[in-house]
Structures are given as C-alpha cells and as structure tokens.
Design a protein around this motif. Structure first.
Motif, PDB file in Angstrom:
ATOM      1  N   ILE A   1      -4.165 -13.104  -7.609  1.00 32.01           N
ATOM      2  CA  ILE A   1      -4.209 -11.646  -7.676  1.00 32.01           C
ATOM      3  C   ILE A   1      -3.130 -11.079  -6.761  1.00 32.01           C
ATOM      4  N   LYS A   2      -2.283 -10.231  -7.290  1.00 30.16           N
ATOM      5  CA  LYS A   2      -1.251  -9.609  -6.466  1.00 30.16           C
ATOM      6  C   LYS A   2      -1.893  -8.731  -5.397  1.00 30.16           C
ATOM      7  N   LYS A   3      -1.338  -8.810  -4.198  1.00 29.03           N
ATOM      8  CA  LYS A   3      -1.825  -7.964  -3.116  1.00 29.03           C
ATOM      9  C   LYS A   3      -1.563  -6.499  -3.463  1.00 29.03           C
ATOM     10  N   ALA A   4      -2.515  -5.649  -3.148  1.00 23.63           N
ATOM     11  CA  ALA A   4      -2.394  -4.235  -3.490  1.00 23.63           C
ATOM     12  C   ALA A   4      -1.174  -3.625  -2.814  1.00 23.63           C
ATOM     13  N   ASP A   5      -0.338  -2.960  -3.611  1.00 27.53           N
ATOM     14  CA  ASP A   5       0.789  -2.216  -3.048  1.00 27.53           C
ATOM     15  C   ASP A   5       0.548  -0.717  -3.138  1.00 27.53           C
ATOM     16  N   GLY A   6      -0.670  -0.352  -3.546  1.00 25.20           N
ATOM     17  CA  GLY A   6      -1.063   1.044  -3.645  1.00 25.20           C
ATOM     18  C   GLY A   6      -2.571   1.142  -3.693  1.00 25.20           C
ATOM     19  N   PRO A   7      -3.113   2.346  -3.714  1.00 24.32           N
ATOM     20  CA  PRO A   7      -4.566   2.530  -3.724  1.00 24.32           C
ATOM     21  C   PRO A   7      -5.220   1.977  -4.989  1.00 24.32           C
ATOM     22  N   GLN A   8      -6.450   1.514  -4.827  1.00 22.51           N
ATOM     23  CA  GLN A   8      -7.245   1.014  -5.943  1.00 22.51           C
ATOM     24  C   GLN A   8      -8.655   1.576  -5.819  1.00 22.51           C
ATOM     25  N   GLN A   9      -9.318   1.739  -6.967  1.00 24.70           N
ATOM     26  CA  GLN A   9     -10.686   2.242  -6.971  1.00 24.70           C
ATOM     27  C   GLN A   9     -11.505   1.520  -8.023  1.00 24.70           C
TER      28      GLN A   9
END
Length: 299
Positions: free
Chosen positions: A164-172
């Motif tokens: 899983i790619k590390k988050a580079d922006g917000p997630q919900q």
C-alpha cells in the motif's frame, strides 16, 4: 475435516499445492463463523498461525508491505500516519477481540462485498502479493475482486502481503451500519486524495456485487479540481462540484435489497458519505483539522 499446520511459509505453499481445496485460516474471524453455522465444511483447513512472517510489516520509503495476518489493532496503533484510511476502516471492524485476531489478508481472501478493509485499499491503490510453489505475483486491487465472494487467486495460491502506498494526502473512511459495533456494513465509502499525482481515488463497499471504485466520479472530480486550479489555490470546493461528485458516486453503485438495507437507501447513503468525506479530506488538505466546515462549503 483434516487440519494442516505448517511451520513455515514454504511448508504452507507446499501444503496448498498438495491440497488446493484447503481453506486458509489465520484469524479465523470469517472462516469459523461459516463453519459454526454449517455454511461451509472444507475437507482441509490450512492453519497459518505458525507462519510468523505473515504478522510482520515493513515501512519503506514510498509504501508499506503489510503481512496478510497483521491484526487490525496493529494497523490502528502503528500505521495511522502511513495508512490513515485503512486505520480508520480498522476502527470499524467488529469488536476489540476480532480486531486483535482479524487481518487484511483474511478480508481479501473472503472477498465479501462488505469487507471493511476493501474501500480503503481501493482508494489507496493497493496491490496484493500472492504466491504459490510456482512463484509470486502482484495483483492490483482493481483486478482482485472477480465476483460475489470470489477473487483472482489461483487454487494453489496464498495471500502473503498487501503493498500500500504511503498516504501523500488526506484519506477518509465512512461506514453505515445498523448499530455502532459488531455489524456488517450496510454500505461503506473510502476516499483518498493523492496530491502527488493530483488525483482522487474512491472505494465503495456493500453496494455492488464486489467492492468497486466510482471511476466516473473520480474522473469528474479530477477534471474539476485541475480546471479550477484547486490543488494550487486551495479554494473551497463549490457545492455544485461536491453534489455532482456525490451523485456520480451513488450512480456507480449496483446494490441489492436485503435484511440490512434497501438498494435505494444504499445509493442515497453512498452519495451522502461521498459528499461528506470529500469535504473532510479537502478541508484537511487546505490545512484545517479535516472537520471544520467554512461558510459556503458543503456539510
């Protein structure tokens, strides 16, 4: 029913090759329910609990390699920064006892359209690492679900990890259920902003025969954000854009009526969750706490 208990990953692959119908069991939170209710009576159970590498994870520069049996509790406690969407989804899984036992690999293996992890994995753009004695391969999450409780695994393959790619922006992540705990989703929705590529990805659960993305909604929103310069100017997303995105998400569903909810309710709820999660993630991207709604935006 025979019980196979390999001590290593290599032994597990050999056992699966010899007994392709063997059902893997690690957390057992799905398999044991089916067996206890006599919905399933496999000839062989393949116990993976002694394969300790399945409970390990690695945080790389750009992605996380998550072992198939890493419990949801560990995701919540240790990977909230790297995988915020999946951490939020993990919070909604059943009870503390089940979160201590269950993992993403089992969720994927069951491939239920209501699997709690699936919308977050779709939104993040995950890949599933599977292996057999013939070798290993990575299956993009978009290609993994092939039908109701069916997946792309070959008969002799086992799920080893999820990349899983590390988050580079917000997630919900949002989930509707008939109560607050120990509940199968009536419907669920995951959203991830990817500022690096200026794209948005979605994931919808329990509103179609398989977990799905709202691709038409993504394409519309990607174009609207780019044309309006939103990624650069950080403006509030207009109500008309948010509504169109929500309507397209609802239209991407293909739900059924069942004891947990009607098809029309599921479509309606997915639209509401899409609008809300878009608002939360965009406010977070703009530098707020992700929940503050400014005047003129959508609640």
């Amino acid at each position: 029913m025979d019980f196979l208990r390999p001590a290593s990953w290599e032994e597990a692959l050999a056992a699966k090759a010899e007994h392709p119908t063997a059902v893997p069991i690690a957390g057992g939170t799905d398999v044991m329910v089916e067996i206890n209710f006599d919905h399933r009576r496999p000839e062989y159970l393949l116990d993976l609990n002694r394969v300790t590498e399945l409970t390990e994870w690695e945080v790389g520069e750009d992605s996380v390699r998550l072992g198939a049996s890493v419990p949801y509790t560990h995701i919540m406690e240790n990977l909230r920064g790297e995988l915020p969407g999946l951490a939020l989804a993990s919070h909604t899984v059943a009870s503390p006892q089940i979160r201590n036992r269950g993992g993403v690999g089992g969720n994927l293996g069951t491939a239920s359209p209501a699997g709690d992890a699936h919308p977050a994995l779709l939104a993040a753009g995950a890949e599933v690492e599977v292996e057999s004695v013939r070798g290993s391969r990575l299956i993009p999450i978009d290609e993994f679900f092939t039908g109701v409780k069916r997946n792309a695994l070959a008969a002799d393959e086992l799920i080893r990890a999820v990349h899983i790619k590390k988050a580079d922006g917000p997630q919900q992540y949002s989930k509707v259920g008939t109560r607050n705990a120990m509940v199968i989703a009536v419907c669920a929705f995951g959203l991830a902003l990817h500022p690096g590529t200026r794209t948005v990805r979605t994931g919808i659960g329990s509103a179609a025969p398989t977990p799905v993305r709202a691709k038409a909604a993504e394409e519309f929103l990607n174009a609207a954000l780019e044309e309006g310069g939103f990624w650069d100017n950080g403006k509030i997303i207009t109500p008309s854009v948010a509504k169109q995105f929500a309507d397209l998400c609802a239209a991407s569903c293909n739900p059924i009526d069942d004891v947990r909810g009607t098809a029309s309710y599921r479509r309606h709820a997915v639209g509401i969750m899409a609008r809300r999660t878009l608002t939360w993630t965009w406010e977070s991207y703009r530098g707020t706490d992700g929940r503050t709604i400014e005047k003129g935006s959508v609640a």
